[in-house]
Design an enzyme around this catalytic site. Structure first.
Site, short mmCIF file in Angstrom:
data_model
loop_
_atom_site.label_atom_id
_atom_site.label_comp_id
_atom_site.label_asym_id
_atom_site.label_seq_id
_atom_site.Cartn_x
_atom_site.Cartn_y
_atom_site.Cartn_z
CE1 TYR A 98 -4.29 -1.62 0.23
CE2 TYR A 98 -3.21 -3.17 1.36
CZ TYR A 98 -4.33 -2.76 0.71
OH TYR A 98 -5.36 -3.65 0.36
CD GLU A 140 -5.93 -6.33 2.07
OE1 GLU A 140 -4.57 -6.21 2.22
OE2 GLU A 140 -6.93 -5.80 1.39
CD GLN A 204 -8.09 -13.73 -8.06
OE1 GLN A 204 -8.44 -13.08 -9.15
NE2 GLN A 204 -6.71 -13.48 -7.62
#
Length: 396
Positions: A98, A140, A204
């Protein structure tokens, strides 16, 4: 909470930032991948980058998050942040990344806005970013704690099933012979594969079976290019992965799971490869003797293109109060409907909770039809295959 001073600045500058956000995100990704080329090779979806969908998704997330803070003082869009956190956790995103995003994003903002990016403006938008980043890092962290931390595990392919011309199912077991953790029907795993140029791309895929087994199963649609590039990972899996090969998988993630009481009517609407999480949810309901009414809706090009069609029908038949509506654009055959999914003559019971998965236009159409039939918007839940989670949630 966004401070009053920052809120006023963000409100005043949101139109200008929104107008420039496309250029900002383009410059951001250029800077990011120049400084950190490994992120494009091993984390970000190169197909989404090439088509521009990832840039559009980031742009939508920034402006939508800022708008939400202004419209709902003191609140965060927790449901949507949860969905993004699950996606990030499946990719193994860590807090340090981040800071990397922050550095390159705000450099891009300064480049594009120029003199308009005053210290006051920069500080206000920095507050927006930090609120979003801190909420995601916290979510998370909790997901990692529940699953033993970030990371991928090696799994051996034990079976490959050709479902249709473009959909293949892979069944796998842990290569280390260890135990298999549980999951909730509707969740997905990240799958990482090595590509010929040395990149290790990750995607995914929804688990397409009920929880509780000693193996994992996911089904992959081969992505043909058209206006966008061919799917690198889907085509690699179809062309090269056979029984005995080893893949790297994450633990299961995803928050599109059935969360309803035993007496709540349920509706599942899918299109194309969006059927995969629905199969898992129907299988789980059948295995747990669900008694409440269930409506099953699916749209596809033809019966031959309907992946896992046998399972779709079989699990629905096991439910004591289920109605099934399959729509095919061609070759529908007896008992099914020709054309696109149409809810006009499908009964939707009061109090229904709906789960949708498929292309965004399909989900928007079905959502509108369900609302017309009295389903509360809060009871309509989505799974989005791709990066554009914010646009889907905003109904765009």
């Amino acid at each position: 909470m966004l401070s009053e001073q920052s809120a006023a600045t963000v409100r005043a500058t949101l139109p200008a930032v929104g107008a420039a956000i496309g250029e900002i995100t383009e410059r951001f990704y250029a800077r990011l991948f120049t400084a950190h080329p490994e992120l494009l090779r091993n984390l970000f979806n190169r197909g989404n980058q090439a088509s521009g969908t990832q840039r559009q998704a980031l742009a939508a997330s920034i402006t939508a998050f800022a708008s939400y803070l202004l419209d709902h003082p003191g609140q965060l869009p927790n449901a949507l942040l949860s969905r993004i956190a699950h996606k990030h956790a499946s990719l193994g995103v860590v807090p340090e990344q981040y800071a990397v995003v922050h550095e390159n994003l705000f450099a891009a903002i300064a480049e594009v806005l120029g003199d308009a990016a005053t210290p006051e403006v920069a500080a206000a938008w920095d507050e927006v970013y930090q609120l979003m980043a801190n909420a995601l890092v916290a979510a998370e962290k909790q997901l990692y704690e529940e699953r033993g931390g970030p990371g991928l595990r090696k799994w051996e392919v034990v079976e490959r099933i050709e479902e249709t011309a473009d959909v293949t199912t892979f069944r796998l077991r842990p290569a280390d012979g260890g135990p298999v953790a549980g999951f909730r029907a509707g969740q997905y795993v990240s799958v990482r594969v090595p590509l010929p140029d040395g990149a290790r791309q990750i995607r995914q895929y929804s688990l397409s079976e009920a929880p509780g087994g000693a193996e994992r199963q996911f089904s992959v649609k081969r992505v043909h290019g058209g206006p966008s590039p061919d799917g690198e990972v889907s085509n690699h899996l179809h062309a090269h992965v056979r029984a005995g090969d080893v893949l790297e998988l994450s633990e299961p993630y995803g928050d599109l799971v059935v969360d309803a009481g035993p007496d709540t009517p349920l509706l599942f609407a899918s299109a194309g490869i969006g059927v995969t999480p629905v199969i898992a949810m129907l299988a789980d309901l059948a295995n747990t003797d669900h008694r409440a009414p269930v409506t099953v809706i699916h749209g596809d090009r033809s019966p031959a293109d309907h992946a896992l069609r046998t399972e779709h029908e079989r699990y629905a038949e096991k439910l004591p109060d289920a109605s099934v509506h399959f729509f095919y654009e061609q070759d529908a055959g007896p008992g099914h409907r020709t054309g696109l999914v149409d809810l006009s003559d499908i009964a939707v019971r009061p109090g229904t909770r709906a789960y949708l998965c498929g292309p965004l236009p399909f989900m928007r159409t079905v959502r509108a039809g369900l609302i017309e039939k009295g389903v509360a918007p809060a009871d309509i839940h989505y799974e989005v295959f791709g990066p554009d989670l914010w646009s889907a949630a905003q109904g765009r």
